[in-house]
Design an enzyme around this catalytic site. Structure first.
Site, PDB file in Angstrom:
ATOM      1  CD  GLU A   1      -3.194   0.438   0.212  1.00  0.00           C
ATOM      2  OE1 GLU A   1      -2.674   1.459  -0.291  1.00  0.00           O
ATOM      3  OE2 GLU A   1      -4.383   0.167   0.073  1.00  0.00           O
TER       4      GLU A   1
ATOM      5  CG  ASN B   1      -8.765   2.249   0.819  1.00  0.00           C
ATOM      6  OD1 ASN B   1      -7.583   2.454   1.112  1.00  0.00           O
ATOM      7  ND2 ASN B   1      -9.359   1.092   1.066  1.00  0.00           N
TER       8      ASN B   1
ATOM      9  CG  ASP C   1      -7.620  -0.594  -1.935  1.00  0.00           C
ATOM     10  OD1 ASP C   1      -7.081   0.306  -1.280  1.00  0.00           O
ATOM     11  OD2 ASP C   1      -7.604  -1.780  -1.569  1.00  0.00           O
TER      12      ASP C   1
END
Length: 318
Positions: A22, A157, A223
């Site tokens: 991430e 997100n 996301d």
């Protein structure tokens, strides 16, 4: 499911094997350090760096689970970690704690998405460690002061901003929708007339964001996201194996494919900021396919299409 033009399939650049890759960022070259791509393996507390071509891959073990490393105006990094914001010096490796971040909620919550806005302030989010419904919140760190903007979120997100600074975007992944939030001249969500300065407000006092993109039928969960130089959003679709490019109306007009199913966040970097880097994850997979690249860093050169990103604003802490 939405059909759009495929711009190509991203190729594995670094076999990083992240359980939850991430928070990618692009660090431009300095007088002492070359340009590099950085990303986090949140659940393992690892900060990864590599050269633009994927070589010279270095992993730094951090003291806590960390979701983002924001490059500061001074050239070090603010680490967005579980229970704490801290500064990390890439040359010495020294870490200095700055302020608690939902430390009173540990071990129930952890940090999640983050992105620096056009004013040099950091938007950052939290979520339940097991994605508990409504356990997450959204914050803004502005000149050293942390302000909660919204709570009651589950998996916040896709934090990113329009190039002119007029809008913030985010998603609560479980809803399948991307929200757009109008901002004032100082980068705070707008408030109704007569309610005072936005910077002084608490969660729940801002005008509600609006649904900007409905991705419930896209085949995956929205996301991480980033905005390109044309003001279009590139958003990872967890479970769908692609990163979608959305136009100004939130409609998918193109996409980058991946050979793995769980892309987590895109980033523009490399020469001319024309390479799309994509973090991925093998979190939740019973049998991750490491041969295919589950959890690795991928990249796709988009220069032939004329697409490029925007330089990341440095974080201003003082």
């Amino acid at each position: 499911m939405t059909r759009s033009t495929c711009l190509g399939t991203a190729e594995r650049l670094v076999a990083s094997h992240c359980e939850l890759g991430e928070g990618p960022g692009w660090t431009p070259a300095t007088t002492t350090l070359p340009a590099r791509v950085r990303w986090l393996n949140i659940l393992a507390g690892e900060l990864h760096h590599a050269a633009a071509d994927g070589s010279d891959h270095v992993i730094t073990q951090l003291a806590r689970r960390t979701s983002y490393a924001a490059l500061t105006l001074e050239g070090d990094y603010l680490l967005v970690g579980e229970g704490m914001l801290s500064r990390w010096n890439p040359e010495t490796g020294a870490v200095e704690d700055v302020m608690p971040f939902e430390a009173d909620a540990m071990p129930a919550t952890r940090s999640n998405d983050a992105r620096v806005d056009t004013h040099g302030s950091l938007w950052l989010s939290s979520m339940g460690c097991n994605a508990e419904t409504g356990a997450g919140s959204l914050y803004r760190l502005h000149r050293g002061k942390l302000c909660k903007l919204m709570d009651g979120l589950t998996i916040p997100n896709a934090l990113c901003f329009s190039p002119d600074g007029r809008f913030a975007y985010f998603t609560d992944t479980v809803t399948g929708q991307v929200m757009r939030w109008p901002l004032d001249a100082d980068g705070w969500p707008l408030k109704s007339a007569g309610e005072g300065s936005a910077s002084e407000g608490a969660a729940g006092e801002y005008n509600a964001p609006e649904v900007w993109a409905d991705l419930q039928d896209c085949g995956g969960g929205p996301d991480g996201a980033v905005i390109d130089a044309d003001g279009h959003m590139w958003i990872a679709l967890w479970g769908a194996g692609r990163v979608a490019r959305l136009d100004h109306d939130g409609k998918e007009i193109a996409h980058a494919a991946l050979p793995v199913s769980q892309p987590s966040c895109p980033l523009f970097g490399g020469e001319g900021l024309s390479t799309l880097y994509i973090t991925t994850a093998h979190e939740g997979m019973a049998t991750p396919d490491h041969a295919a690249g589950d959890g690795d860093l991928f990249a796709l050169d988009l220069s032939a299409h004329g697409f490029k990103g925007l330089a990341e604003p440095p974080l201003v802490l003082g």
